[in-house]
Write a protein that holds these residues in place. Sequence first.
Motif, mmCIF file in Angstrom:
data_model
loop_
_atom_site.group_PDB
_atom_site.id
_atom_site.type_symbol
_atom_site.label_atom_id
_atom_site.label_comp_id
_atom_site.label_asym_id
_atom_site.label_seq_id
_atom_site.Cartn_x
_atom_site.Cartn_y
_atom_site.Cartn_z
ATOM 1 N N PRO A 1 0.873 -1.070 -0.001
ATOM 2 C CA PRO A 1 0.017 0.056 0.066
ATOM 3 C C PRO A 1 0.832 1.190 0.151
ATOM 4 C CG PRO A 1 0.197 -1.135 2.148
ATOM 5 C CD PRO A 1 0.841 -1.967 1.334
ATOM 6 N N VAL B 1 -5.872 4.067 10.301
ATOM 7 C CA VAL B 1 -5.162 4.052 9.219
ATOM 8 C C VAL B 1 -4.687 2.672 8.413
ATOM 9 C CG1 VAL B 1 -2.491 4.528 8.860
ATOM 10 C CG2 VAL B 1 -3.634 5.924 10.552
ATOM 11 N N GLY C 1 -7.738 2.137 6.279
ATOM 12 C CA GLY C 1 -7.636 2.641 5.004
ATOM 13 C C GLY C 1 -6.498 2.071 3.975
ATOM 14 N N SER C 2 -5.370 1.897 4.630
ATOM 15 C CA SER C 2 -4.237 1.062 3.810
ATOM 16 C C SER C 2 -4.919 -0.241 3.249
ATOM 17 C CB SER C 2 -3.190 0.691 4.908
ATOM 18 O OG SER C 2 -2.399 1.807 4.936
ATOM 19 N N TYR C 3 -5.541 -0.805 3.784
ATOM 20 C CA TYR C 3 -6.136 -2.209 3.458
ATOM 21 C C TYR C 3 -6.825 -1.662 2.176
ATOM 22 C CZ TYR C 3 -4.837 -4.461 7.532
ATOM 23 O OH TYR C 3 -3.872 -4.894 8.569
ATOM 24 N N HIS D 1 -5.286 10.669 2.497
ATOM 25 C CA HIS D 1 -6.206 10.231 1.690
ATOM 26 C C HIS D 1 -6.478 8.699 2.634
ATOM 27 C CE1 HIS D 1 -8.496 8.158 -1.494
ATOM 28 N NE2 HIS D 1 -7.882 7.365 -1.511
ATOM 29 N N THR D 2 -5.257 7.915 2.743
ATOM 30 C CA THR D 2 -5.731 6.716 3.537
ATOM 31 C C THR D 2 -6.298 7.025 4.939
ATOM 32 O OG1 THR D 2 -3.216 6.428 3.118
ATOM 33 C CG2 THR D 2 -3.968 4.939 4.826
ATOM 34 N N LEU E 1 -10.068 7.476 4.192
ATOM 35 C CA LEU E 1 -10.914 6.273 3.863
ATOM 36 C C LEU E 1 -10.997 5.575 5.209
ATOM 37 C CD1 LEU E 1 -9.157 4.711 0.883
ATOM 38 C CD2 LEU E 1 -11.571 5.131 0.923
ATOM 39 N N GLY E 2 -10.082 5.366 5.903
ATOM 40 C CA GLY E 2 -10.148 4.543 7.092
ATOM 41 C C GLY E 2 -11.113 5.088 8.132
ATOM 42 N N GLU F 1 -6.931 0.812 0.341
ATOM 43 C CA GLU F 1 -6.061 1.118 -0.953
ATOM 44 C C GLU F 1 -5.392 -0.021 -1.507
ATOM 45 O OE1 GLU F 1 -4.260 5.678 0.101
ATOM 46 O OE2 GLU F 1 -3.694 4.012 1.169
ATOM 47 N N PRO G 1 1.261 5.865 4.495
ATOM 48 C CA PRO G 1 -0.002 6.308 4.911
ATOM 49 C C PRO G 1 -0.139 7.924 4.442
ATOM 50 C CG PRO G 1 0.926 5.120 6.594
ATOM 51 C CD PRO G 1 1.941 5.247 5.452
ATOM 52 N N SER G 2 -1.378 8.522 4.063
ATOM 53 C CA SER G 2 -1.286 9.762 3.675
ATOM 54 C C SER G 2 -2.791 10.113 4.303
ATOM 55 C CB SER G 2 -1.317 9.767 2.233
ATOM 56 O OG SER G 2 -2.586 9.227 1.611
#
Lengths: 350, 365
Positions: free
Chosen positions: B29, B54, B57-59, B35-36, B39-40, B61, B32-33
């Motif tokens: 992924p 986080v 969100g990473s998952y 955006h991540t 999403l999370g 992405e 982390p940003s």
Amino acid sequence: MATRIGIPRALAYYSFYPQWRTYLEELGMEVILSPPTTKDILDMGIRDTVTDACIPIKVFHGHVAALIGEVDWILIPRLVSIDGDATFCPKFLGLPDMIEASVQGAIPPLLTPRIDIRDGRFAPLRAWLQVAKILSVPRYRALVAYQKATQVGAYYESLLTHGILPEDAMAMVNKWWSSLQDNSLLALAKAKNSLLRTANSIESSTQRVRLAVVGYPYAIYDDYISCNLLASLRRLGVTVITPDMVPSKSRKAQAKRQPKYLFWHYSNQVIRATYHFFQEQMVDGVIHVTAFACGPDAMVGKLLELDCRKNNRMPFLSLCLDEHTGVAGVMTRIEAFVDMLVRRKEAQTS
Amino acid sequence: MKITFPRMGTSWIGLKALFEGLGHETVLPPPPSKHTLDLGTKYAPEFACLPFKVLLGSYLEALEMGADTIVSSGGVGPCRAGYYTQLQKRILREQLSYDVRVITFEPLNRNWRGTYLILKDLVEVGFGDFLGALWLTWQKLLALDALEKESHRIRPLERHIGTTSRVVKDAFADIDAAQSVDEVRARTAVRLEELRAIPQDLAREPLRVGVIGEIYVVLEPFVNQDVVETLGHMGVYVHRSIFLTDWTKDNAILDAFRIPGEMNIKRAAQPYLPEMVGGHGQNSIGETILYAKRGFDGVVQLAPFTCIPEIVAKSIIPKVSEDYNLPVLTLMLDEQTGKAGVSTRLEAFVDLLTMRRQRLRGETA
């Protein structure tokens, strides 16, 4: 004058007070309970705690502060594990230490028996005997007191499973206890059993809306924290069922539905009781009462939400409480929720 | 299987090597940003701690990038992290309808058999290659930690702000590209030399600050707003209490054989918090005391908002701080935390430490 031991009316009080009180009184101590939660108690708690603590923890600190000057000792058991599977929330595990570090003023010495059944079946007994030793009460007397306390605890718990709310159940235990002519162990066991046979089970008229109010005892039964939630719901004509009304055996039977147990004792109780309500079709809706920033409930709340969805889209309301929660706000939300349930029920029956 | 895994600091370099060594395609992924985290935060429970958000969100992405399997770790509590994958799996599958497999490694000592079954399923290479992959991963993790530790030492002394960060970043990429243990060792040696060759002002006496707290927010610069680097650029020597390899040795490997690790930290914490409260709660107390005894100038506690063990620690730290006369700054991090806010607080804290040191030296002189 007898040694005075204070018990804060918060957190585990709702589950264990009758038991603890009996034990201490049988040791010849005078038990002093802090008054019901008020704004002053909450304010003292807020003063002493870090902002990140949840409202039940803040309230607990307030209750301890309220006992200062009134008692010689304060009983704050370190509840670690009572079922072997789960521990209590980390805030329970560190409770005596948090109190020592943060409550302002001269707090009396703390009695902190460490209750951890994972150390062996008799570990809790040993911890309580240690308390007796600190209070210089002979061992044999402590053993008898412990047995009596266990009996009273079991009686109290079964009253809860018959749908009686903690405060009422505690009053019943009290009345029963003081009416006993003979409170030897044997007489106690007999009296308890005959009483249980006469207790009624939860009324479950299907006419009225039946609502599961799930959450931790220290949030749903503290009328100040919960803004009188239970009384308000009853006034709206709702039958209220809480996790404590489910016998522990039935709760345990639901454990198999959890792919992995939650780590926290009360959280497992909430989830398992809710599964029991679903299975027995006991309720028309679920209200999850949670405290702002409660760690375990971040998990529990989402699980409940997903499970309600899976269970025929059971209506679900999450009620998050903190020190700024107002009665009007809570009323508006539960009125709207109950109205919706009533209409839903009418639509289903017609 | 297209495997993705959580990102925490530099550990991805090791994990990537591991899963590739086991014969899988990995989907890394992006770092982390914002955006991540957005999403999370959208799908996670409101009061879930920051790492949960986080990671979720990473998952998401990684799933969009084509991953079909998530491999992560479990736990036995009472910290919530041990329950992450249980809930994340349900959110991804039930709520968002992803057809994803989630594999959770539970602590070894309770689960030798389960771990064996997972490995049987996951390892697609011979036993020798499996051990080789483990060894390479471990060497990479050791190299990363060694480089990072050295960068912490040098950063407050660098003459041109930013040099160390640049060099160490290149070094990480170099370790990532290494294919064998020998290559890892050779490159580490070169890069360590390069770090040491950075022009430094050795006359400086940097303040010494310990960074303690919850492992994820301590190790992942994105969520702690680059605390370590920011302090370094202010000319402060930062001692990070947690490095992944030390942690793994103490908590995963020793624990597998039921040997308690980090006993010195736990013993130090006894008078204030005798109970294990999960996560790094007890460690935070013990480490604060150890830093005080080692003469550090201050401690920064990092914790995700709503982190239960760290809230217990935070409640007790003021007492420790008073008893040992050691300033502690607690930063509770969540999705609302901004870099400017953290920098401001750190600046004020460093100012305080500087003045305190001057005063203390004035007294002794």
